[in-house]
Design a protein around this motif. Structure first.
Motif, PDB file in Angstrom:
ATOM      1  N   THR A  87      36.514  35.467  30.310  1.00 32.13           N
ATOM      2  CA  THR A  87      36.418  36.927  30.322  1.00 32.13           C
ATOM      3  C   THR A  87      36.335  37.458  28.893  1.00 32.13           C
ATOM      4  O   THR A  87      37.100  37.053  28.018  1.00 32.13           O
ATOM      5  CB  THR A  87      37.638  37.550  31.018  1.00 32.13           C
ATOM      6  N   VAL A  88      35.398  38.380  28.677  1.00 33.98           N
ATOM      7  CA  VAL A  88      35.245  39.034  27.376  1.00 33.98           C
ATOM      8  C   VAL A  88      35.736  40.476  27.510  1.00 33.98           C
ATOM      9  O   VAL A  88      35.331  41.196  28.421  1.00 33.98           O
ATOM     10  CB  VAL A  88      33.786  39.012  26.895  1.00 33.98           C
ATOM     11  N   VAL A  89      36.617  40.875  26.617  1.00 36.27           N
ATOM     12  CA  VAL A  89      37.144  42.243  26.605  1.00 36.27           C
ATOM     13  C   VAL A  89      36.645  42.910  25.326  1.00 36.27           C
ATOM     14  O   VAL A  89      36.973  42.476  24.214  1.00 36.27           O
ATOM     15  CB  VAL A  89      38.686  42.255  26.651  1.00 36.27           C
ATOM     16  N   PHE A  90      35.861  43.967  25.485  1.00 45.47           N
ATOM     17  CA  PHE A  90      35.242  44.628  24.349  1.00 45.47           C
ATOM     18  C   PHE A  90      36.208  45.620  23.701  1.00 45.47           C
ATOM     19  O   PHE A  90      37.211  46.019  24.314  1.00 45.47           O
ATOM     20  CB  PHE A  90      33.961  45.337  24.793  1.00 45.47           C
ATOM     21  N   PRO A  91      35.926  46.032  22.459  1.00 45.95           N
ATOM     22  CA  PRO A  91      36.795  47.009  21.788  1.00 45.95           C
ATOM     23  C   PRO A  91      36.996  48.267  22.633  1.00 45.95           C
ATOM     24  O   PRO A  91      36.038  48.836  23.156  1.00 45.95           O
ATOM     25  CB  PRO A  91      36.028  47.322  20.505  1.00 45.95           C
ATOM     26  N   GLY A  92      38.240  48.664  22.781  1.00 45.31           N
ATOM     27  CA  GLY A  92      38.562  49.858  23.555  1.00 45.31           C
ATOM     28  C   GLY A  92      38.685  49.626  25.042  1.00 45.31           C
ATOM     29  O   GLY A  92      39.145  50.507  25.772  1.00 45.31           O
ATOM     30  N   GLU A  93      38.283  48.440  25.521  1.00 47.24           N
ATOM     31  CA  GLU A  93      38.368  48.140  26.950  1.00 47.24           C
ATOM     32  C   GLU A  93      39.745  47.624  27.319  1.00 47.24           C
ATOM     33  O   GLU A  93      40.483  47.112  26.481  1.00 47.24           O
ATOM     34  CB  GLU A  93      37.317  47.109  27.350  1.00 47.24           C
ATOM     35  N   THR A  94      40.071  47.743  28.618  1.00 45.66           N
ATOM     36  CA  THR A  94      41.307  47.182  29.132  1.00 45.66           C
ATOM     37  C   THR A  94      40.999  46.021  30.067  1.00 45.66           C
ATOM     38  O   THR A  94      39.971  46.009  30.739  1.00 45.66           O
ATOM     39  CB  THR A  94      42.139  48.238  29.892  1.00 45.66           C
ATOM     40  N   PHE A  95      41.904  45.070  30.085  1.00 51.46           N
ATOM     41  CA  PHE A  95      41.829  43.928  30.994  1.00 51.46           C
ATOM     42  C   PHE A  95      42.901  44.108  32.043  1.00 51.46           C
ATOM     43  O   PHE A  95      44.085  44.268  31.722  1.00 51.46           O
ATOM     44  CB  PHE A  95      42.058  42.629  30.218  1.00 51.46           C
ATOM     45  N   SER A  96      42.504  44.086  33.313  1.00 48.13           N
ATOM     46  CA  SER A  96      43.439  44.160  34.429  1.00 48.13           C
ATOM     47  C   SER A  96      43.426  42.818  35.151  1.00 48.13           C
ATOM     48  O   SER A  96      42.379  42.380  35.624  1.00 48.13           O
ATOM     49  CB  SER A  96      43.042  45.288  35.389  1.00 48.13           C
ATOM     50  N   PHE A  97      44.576  42.178  35.255  1.00 50.00           N
ATOM     51  CA  PHE A  97      44.645  40.887  35.932  1.00 50.00           C
ATOM     52  C   PHE A  97      44.213  41.006  37.382  1.00 50.00           C
ATOM     53  O   PHE A  97      43.428  40.180  37.873  1.00 50.00           O
ATOM     54  CB  PHE A  97      46.078  40.345  35.847  1.00 50.00           C
ATOM     55  N   ASN A  98      44.684  42.019  38.091  1.00 50.66           N
ATOM     56  CA  ASN A  98      44.317  42.173  39.504  1.00 50.66           C
ATOM     57  C   ASN A  98      42.828  42.428  39.677  1.00 50.66           C
ATOM     58  O   ASN A  98      42.204  41.920  40.609  1.00 50.66           O
ATOM     59  CB  ASN A  98      45.122  43.317  40.140  1.00 50.66           C
ATOM     60  N   ARG A  99      42.241  43.216  38.775  1.00 50.07           N
ATOM     61  CA  ARG A  99      40.811  43.507  38.897  1.00 50.07           C
ATOM     62  C   ARG A  99      39.969  42.261  38.643  1.00 50.07           C
ATOM     63  O   ARG A  99      38.987  42.011  39.348  1.00 50.07           O
ATOM     64  CB  ARG A  99      40.418  44.613  37.913  1.00 50.07           C
TER      65      ARG A  99
ATOM     66  N   LEU B 255      37.735  36.960  23.566  1.00 49.48           N
ATOM     67  CA  LEU B 255      37.383  36.049  24.652  1.00 49.48           C
ATOM     68  C   LEU B 255      38.643  35.374  25.162  1.00 49.48           C
ATOM     69  O   LEU B 255      39.438  34.840  24.371  1.00 49.48           O
ATOM     70  CB  LEU B 255      36.386  35.000  24.142  1.00 49.48           C
ATOM     71  N   ILE B 256      38.830  35.378  26.492  1.00 49.11           N
ATOM     72  CA  ILE B 256      39.970  34.719  27.116  1.00 49.11           C
ATOM     73  C   ILE B 256      39.527  33.349  27.631  1.00 49.11           C
ATOM     74  O   ILE B 256      38.558  33.240  28.383  1.00 49.11           O
ATOM     75  CB  ILE B 256      40.525  35.544  28.292  1.00 49.11           C
ATOM     76  N   ARG B 257      40.228  32.304  27.223  1.00 43.86           N
ATOM     77  CA  ARG B 257      40.017  30.980  27.774  1.00 43.86           C
ATOM     78  C   ARG B 257      41.297  30.563  28.492  1.00 43.86           C
ATOM     79  O   ARG B 257      42.401  30.807  27.997  1.00 43.86           O
ATOM     80  CB  ARG B 257      39.699  29.944  26.691  1.00 43.86           C
ATOM     81  N   ALA B 258      41.162  29.943  29.654  1.00 43.42           N
ATOM     82  CA  ALA B 258      42.333  29.529  30.427  1.00 43.42           C
ATOM     83  C   ALA B 258      42.050  28.201  31.110  1.00 43.42           C
ATOM     84  O   ALA B 258      40.934  27.946  31.572  1.00 43.42           O
ATOM     85  CB  ALA B 258      42.696  30.596  31.463  1.00 43.42           C
ATOM     86  N   PHE B 259      43.083  27.370  31.178  1.00 48.38           N
ATOM     87  CA  PHE B 259      42.965  26.073  31.834  1.00 48.38           C
ATOM     88  C   PHE B 259      44.287  25.749  32.502  1.00 48.38           C
ATOM     89  O   PHE B 259      45.365  26.037  31.975  1.00 48.38           O
ATOM     90  CB  PHE B 259      42.631  24.970  30.829  1.00 48.38           C
TER      91      PHE B 259
END
Length: 315
Positions: free
Chosen positions: A164-176, A263-267
């Motif tokens: 997931t890429v989160v741009f400047p000013g954007e919010t990341f919602s786990f549920n979304r 950028l979010i990386r998860a494993f």
């Protein structure tokens, strides 16, 4: 748009085009396949050469819906390679109106191929490559890999947020981002031991993913907007460092206040959940100190009811 319509109609009238050049109907195609057909009088008003724009716009909106192709973002594949994105396309309304009037009043062919313009993906190959330049946050937690169903749920949730890429000013919602947790999406009833008692729930285990993400995002200096803590301590993170989530209930949300995307990386696998936050090499970030989790395998515990935690993360 009104001036464009008026100017184009005036042009047609000055060219002395006569109406009713066609006795049949109009066919609209997209990529060579018919998507709509109608009478040439479907949108005409009694006073030539005016149209019922309300009817016309409803029709064009439906054409837009039928012919729209959403772009596909570039992504990171299973082996770490960048998979290129794909352009989408959208109806070019101005060009379509010109072709439509040509048919009605200009003697053009009674068939229109839908004109489109490209819609580019928000995340392309070049952006993804630049965001892998620098790691700005990282966190690891541990779980019992022998609990197959819970491990499965953890892996699914980690895969959902990965890339997931989160741009400047954007919010990341786990549920979304993760979406509703159902058996139809592959989530399982996960049984865990709670002081000798068994408890089950669809998607059991994903709070460990959201908690790991919270600590990685906090380490990266991202702005924590919304976080809820369990009503009792959970063993996979230090006290007060958890972030519980549930569909239709508590969510974990952070905001990217930096001037560069992240950028979010998860494993998840082998009893270990790792979440890292990356960005470009020009980002100026302010990391925070976050206590690490012990490598010792935690005692399994039910994810208990939640209590709200303010956005600053303090109780």
């Amino acid at each position: 748009m009104k001036w464009t319509i008026a100017a184009y109609l005036l042009y047609l009238l000055l060219q002395d085009h006569a109406p009713d050049q066609h006795n049949g109907g109009l066919t609209v195609t997209h990529e060579g396949k018919p998507v709509s057909s109608l009478s040439l009088n479907a949108h005409r008003l009694p006073v030539f050469p005016l149209l019922d724009m309300e009817k016309y716009n409803r029709w064009v909106n439906e054409l837009d819906r039928k012919t729209y192709t959403e772009p596909v973002n570039a992504r990171i594949g299973g082996n770490g390679q960048i998979v290129p994105g794909q352009n989408g396309h959208k109806l070019d309304r101005r060009e379509f109106m010109k072709r439509y009037y040509d048919v009605l009043y200009g003697g053009g062919p009674a068939s229109i191929e839908v004109p489109v313009y490209p819609v580019y993906p928000k995340v392309d190959t070049e952006l993804l490559a630049s965001l892998r330049a620098q790691q700005i946050g990282y966190y690891v937690t541990y779980y019992n890999a022998g609990n197959i169903d819970r491990s499965h749920n953890i892996a699914l949730a980690a895969k959902a947020i990965d890339g997931t890429v989160v741009f400047p000013g954007e919010t990341f919602s786990f549920n979304r981002v993760v979406g509703i947790r159902t058996t139809g999406k592959g989530y399982r009833q996960a049984t865990v031991i709670v002081r000798g008692e068994l408890s089950e729930g669809i998607g059991g285990g994903i709070c460990q993913v959201s908690s790991t993400l919270f600590n990685a995002a906090d380490r990266a200096g991202l702005s924590i907007v919304q976080r809820y803590s369990h009503s009792r301590h959970v063993p996979y993170v230090p006290p007060g460092r958890d972030a519980t989530v549930s569909w239709g209930g508590p969510d974990f949300v952070f905001k990217n206040a930096y001037n560069q995307p992240v950028l979010i990386r998860a494993f998840a696998g082998g009893g270990r959940v790792g979440v890292s936050v990356h960005s470009s090499d020009v980002i100026e970030y302010m990391p925070r100190k976050v206590p690490s989790m012990s490598h010792r395998l935690p005692e399994e515990i039910r994810e208990a009811p939640t209590l709200p935690i303010p956005a600053n993360g303090k109780k």
